[in-house]
Design an enzyme around this catalytic site. Structure first.
Site: not given
Ligand SMILES: *Cc1c(COP(=O)(O)O)cnc(C)c1O
Length: 348
Positions: A184, A90, A160
């Site tokens: 998530k 990511w 993030d």
């Molecule tokens: C799942 C995830 C993403 C992507 O998220 P989207 O909402 O699908 O764009 C980005 N960063 C992390 C750490 C993730 O687990």
């Protein structure tokens, strides 16, 4: 997983929310009913995370992937570079996106270890003229997480937090921006939570779309355009559920115990293994591989027969991955461990 209590409540409110005669899906986002849902969700999230008053909470769309662009668009200002920590798939994507807008200094890169570790706090050498520092506290695919918050002085720290938000208490004041796709650990897909310190709003690149400017959303209570109302509502029900469960201290305690139990079962077996450094193993995403990859399909099929689903590892790393977010109860961990032991006995 979403908490069963939340789904049952959404079911009960599906046709008629709170005597309004409408489903939440049918409401005007500007009507008083939805406004009350939206405001409660924000105030519950503020209470859960103890978000200081000088931070704005935005309920946006476009997922964490849109934030990969929005962070540089909004935070670069007069500066031309940013610092990034590369610790998994990511952060790699975040870096690729940032390179469209600025020079990226990769101040740590753990790809040499196949992302099975994180850099030590004292190895980080940040650039004094970087507009911000970006990192991924929990890398969802490999299951590696930071046990510390990087110290960046006056340079805003951006996280993030998609896969670890709400899993434990966090000192929000250490951050400039926190963002997380909801799907998530918050609620269903469709809403993205962005927590941004107010002095970082209002500096977006002028050529960018209004929808990519934090100020557009901050000035309009996240209702510049039609927000993802139903996802926002369900996120609010999850926040309420978390408060009822005792908040993030209580979640931290159970999440720690869940993860420790599962890792102990993996480490105690010769058949299953996890390659991540013990000090930075994720509480939320627990990848493991079988001694013989030929057995993967059989494992997944039999697991499903035991009501254990979505255990397939990410396509980039293979093997298995148990994502054990807040709503996963200890009974789920116990069921997985007992199935794993049984499978090992029959095929190991
Ligand atoms: C799942 C995830 C993403 C992507 O998220 P989207 O909402 O699908 O764009 C980005 N960063 C992390 C750490 C993730 O687990």
């Amino acid at each position: 997983m979403l908490p069963a209590e939340v789904l049952v409540r959404a079911q009960a409110e599906m046709l008629d929310w709170n005597g309004s005669g409408m489903s939440v899906m049918e409401m005007s986002h500007r009507g008083k009913e939805f406004m009350s849902i939206a405001e409660k969700a924000e105030s519950d999230l503020r209470a859960l995370m103890a978000i200081p008053d000088n931070y704005r909470v935005l309920f946006m769309q476009g997922g964490a992937s849109s934030q990969f662009a929005m962070v540089p668009i909004n935070l670069l200002g007069e500066r031309s570079s940013a610092d990034y920590l590369l610790t998994g798939q990511w952060s790699k994507k975040a870096i690729a996106e940032a390179k469209r807008y600025c020079d990226v200094n990769v101040v740590a890169d753990t790809s040499g270890s196949h992302f099975t570790t994180v850099p030590s706090a004292d190895s980080l050498d940040f650039s004094p003229d970087a507009a911000f520092v970006h990192y991924t506290p929990n890398e969802t695919i490999v299951g590696v997480e930071f046990a510390y918050i990087p110290e960046t002085g006056d340079v805003p720290l951006v996280a993030d937090l998609s896969s670890t938000i709400l899993s434990r208490p966090l000192d929000v004041s250490r951050y400039g921006v926190i963002y997380a796709g909801a799907q998530k650990n918050i609620g269903p897909a469709g809403v993205t939570v962005v927590i941004v310190r107010d002095d970082l709003i209002g500096n977006a690149m002028p050529t960018m779309p209004a929808m990519f400017d934090y100020k557009t959303h901050a000035d309009n209570g996240s209702m510049y355009n039609t927000p993802p109302t139903y996802s926002w509502y369900l996120a609010g029900l999850v926040f309420e559920w978390l408060l009822q469960k005792g908040g993030l201290e209580a979640m931290a305690e159970i999440n720690r115990r869940k993860a420790e139990k599962l890792y102990a079962a993996i480490d105690g077996s010769d058949f299953y293994s996890n390659p991540v450094d013990k000090v930075c193993r994720s509480w939320m995403n627990v990848p493991f591989i079988l001694a013989d990859a030929e057995l993967d399909a059989k494992f997944l099929q039999q697991a499903a027969e035991h009501n254990l689903y979505t255990l397939k590892g990410h396509r980039s790393v293979g093997g298995m991955r148990a994502s054990i977010y807040n709503a996963m109860p200890m009974e789920g961990i116990d069921a997985l461990i007992s199935f794993m032991a049984d499978f090992e006995q029959r095929y190991g």
